[in-house]
Design an enzyme around this catalytic site. Structure first.
Site, mmCIF file in Angstrom:
data_model
loop_
_atom_site.group_PDB
_atom_site.id
_atom_site.type_symbol
_atom_site.label_atom_id
_atom_site.label_comp_id
_atom_site.label_asym_id
_atom_site.label_seq_id
_atom_site.Cartn_x
_atom_site.Cartn_y
_atom_site.Cartn_z
ATOM 1 N N LYS A 166 -39.668 -63.490 0.343
ATOM 2 C CA LYS A 166 -38.812 -62.374 -0.024
ATOM 3 C C LYS A 166 -37.362 -62.695 0.334
ATOM 4 O O LYS A 166 -37.047 -63.027 1.489
ATOM 5 C CB LYS A 166 -39.258 -61.094 0.689
ATOM 6 C CG LYS A 166 -40.623 -60.591 0.242
ATOM 7 C CD LYS A 166 -40.585 -60.042 -1.176
ATOM 8 C CE LYS A 166 -41.891 -59.394 -1.564
ATOM 9 N NZ LYS A 166 -41.852 -58.789 -2.906
ATOM 10 N N ASP B 52 -38.736 -64.127 -4.317
ATOM 11 C CA ASP B 52 -38.679 -62.799 -4.931
ATOM 12 C C ASP B 52 -37.484 -62.053 -4.352
ATOM 13 O O ASP B 52 -37.470 -61.721 -3.157
ATOM 14 C CB ASP B 52 -39.974 -62.041 -4.642
ATOM 15 C CG ASP B 52 -40.019 -60.683 -5.327
ATOM 16 O OD1 ASP B 52 -39.070 -60.333 -6.050
ATOM 17 O OD2 ASP B 52 -41.026 -59.968 -5.136
ATOM 18 N N GLU C 221 -38.645 -64.163 -8.805
ATOM 19 C CA GLU C 221 -38.943 -62.839 -9.349
ATOM 20 C C GLU C 221 -37.708 -61.932 -9.283
ATOM 21 O O GLU C 221 -37.006 -61.902 -8.275
ATOM 22 C CB GLU C 221 -40.072 -62.176 -8.551
ATOM 23 C CG GLU C 221 -41.443 -62.773 -8.765
ATOM 24 C CD GLU C 221 -42.501 -61.988 -8.010
ATOM 25 O OE1 GLU C 221 -42.470 -60.732 -8.054
ATOM 26 O OE2 GLU C 221 -43.341 -62.624 -7.360
ATOM 27 N N ASP D 204 -40.313 -58.683 -13.003
ATOM 28 C CA ASP D 204 -41.268 -57.853 -12.278
ATOM 29 C C ASP D 204 -40.914 -56.385 -12.466
ATOM 30 O O ASP D 204 -41.458 -55.706 -13.327
ATOM 31 C CB ASP D 204 -41.287 -58.242 -10.798
ATOM 32 C CG ASP D 204 -42.320 -57.457 -9.994
ATOM 33 O OD1 ASP D 204 -43.064 -56.645 -10.594
ATOM 34 O OD2 ASP D 204 -42.396 -57.640 -8.767
ATOM 35 N N LYS E 18 -48.618 -55.820 -12.492
ATOM 36 C CA LYS E 18 -49.216 -55.082 -11.375
ATOM 37 C C LYS E 18 -49.786 -53.787 -11.919
ATOM 38 O O LYS E 18 -49.090 -53.057 -12.623
ATOM 39 C CB LYS E 18 -48.176 -54.780 -10.298
ATOM 40 C CG LYS E 18 -47.543 -55.997 -9.657
ATOM 41 C CD LYS E 18 -46.417 -55.593 -8.720
ATOM 42 C CE LYS E 18 -45.762 -56.804 -8.080
ATOM 43 N NZ LYS E 18 -44.580 -56.414 -7.262
#
Length: 368
Positions: free
Chosen positions: A163, A191, A217, A242, A266
């Site tokens: 992240k 991401d 992402e 995303d 997702k």
């Protein structure tokens, strides 16, 4: 004709092993919602969703309240008229895709159970691939993220996702420290969770060029998706959409403008399995590969996600790690973690998993 006799809506709270930090906020625990649809033929379909308020704008409380409305609407209707029920749910309330995903999952669970098939077979798939998840590292100091990365490498995970999304200097420092710890060949994915503006995204991604990053992402805010092609064209790192791809309509828009190399699917973002299948179909038509991801789902929803993966060969990256971050496991059956990132699944019908009734005993629940 079988009919829906009642619907249970249950709050599911599971602590994280440690708070999870991304550019959008801190996540201390999973605050999920479970939906169980009871049918007059004796079958029960179960779904689970995981709202992240700073991504989807939904909370456990909003999902819980709206679910009562949807449950009342469904009661007395045929659960196996799948497309009709899903269309009704979609029309009943705008957005709220996380809430919708729990009902979608429960209806698919019922449909596959009635057919006497594992969900992946009901979706046309086969249990013929080994599925390995990466492992995600939340935002931290360079020393902390490097230590986490090394631990995950030693545990055998085939890749890590890091992240980022703070600023160029700190984000590059994190990746530099990780590369020094794990070596040059270990796969790293990043991401930013919309954390950079366009200029910062391009600058940061270019500075990350020496570190062999598999993909990035959502580098910029989802509302600014028209600038995503510019980021992609100037980035040495492949781009994954995303938060800018909730539904198949978003996927079509992004595919048309050449915004990205990958879509991240997702269930709690797409509205469930039905829309996820449509996103994947658009991706295949556009030559875009897919990843599956998760929010804070337990092993139950991840089992449903595994079924989807086995039915969709265009899904090539797997970020199925949320249950590994949770301090407790309230699920019986379902996918099994074999270690080193490997998930396996059996041949139980439907989703093939259930929640532990003892775990749910004290949970807040409403029956419609």
């Amino acid at each position: 004709m079988p009919l829906i006799t009642k619907v249970e809506v249950i709050k599911l709270n599971i602590p994280y092993k440690e708070p999870f930090v991304i550019s959008l906020g801190v996540i201390p625990s999973a605050t999920n919602v479970v939906v169980r649809i009871h049918c007059s033929d004796g079958l029960i379909g179960t779904g689970e969703c995981a709202p992240f308020v700073f991504i989807v704008g939904e909370t456990q409380e909003t999902v819980f309240e709206l679910s009562k409305q949807i449950a009342q609407m469904l009661k007395g209707k045929d659960p196996y008229a799948l497309n009709e029920r899903l269309a009704e749910i979609d029309k009943a309330v705008f957005g709220n895709y996380t809430m919708k995903s729990a009902f979608d999952m429960a209806l698919y669970d019922l449909a596959a159970k009635r057919a006497g098939l594992p969900l992946y077979q009901y979706l046309g798939g086969s249990n013929n691939r080994e599925i390995y998840t990466d492992m995600t590292i939340s935002i931290g100091t360079p020393d902390k993220v490097a230590a986490d990365a090394l631990n995950f490498k030693y545990e055998g995970f085939p890749a890590i996702k890091v992240k980022l999304g703070t600023n160029t200097k700190d984000d590059v420092a994190r990746i530099r420290a990780i590369r020094e710890a794990v070596g040059n060949d270990y796969p790293i994915r990043i991401d930013a969770n919309q954390g950079w503006d366009v200029i910062t995204a391009i600058k940061t991604l270019q500075k990350l060029s020496p570190y062999n990053i598999e993909h990035c992402e959502e580098p910029i805010p989802a509302w600014n998706y028209m600038e995503l092609p510019k980021v992609r064209q100037n980035s040495p790192v492949p781009i994954m959409a995303d938060e800018s791809v909730f539904t198949h309509h978003d996927a079509m828009k992004l595919a048309k403008i050449g915004a990205c190399d990958y879509f991240n699917i997702k269930f709690s973002k797409s509205g469930g399995i039905n829309t996820a299948l449509k996103i994947n179909a658009i991706a295949e038509a556009a030559g875009v590969k897919c990843q599956v991801g998760c929010m804070s789902e337990s092993r139950y929803a991840l089992t449903a996600l595994m079924h989807f993966v086995l039915a969709c060969p265009n899904v090539v990256h797997y970020d199925i790690d949320s249950s590994l971050m949770l301090a407790e496991d309230p699920v019986k059956g379902g996918i099994n973690y074999e270690g080193k990132g490997l998930w396996t699944i059996g041949d139980g019908i439907g989703i093939g998993a259930a929640f532990d009734e003892d775990y749910l005993r004290d949970a807040e629940c409403v029956v419609v």
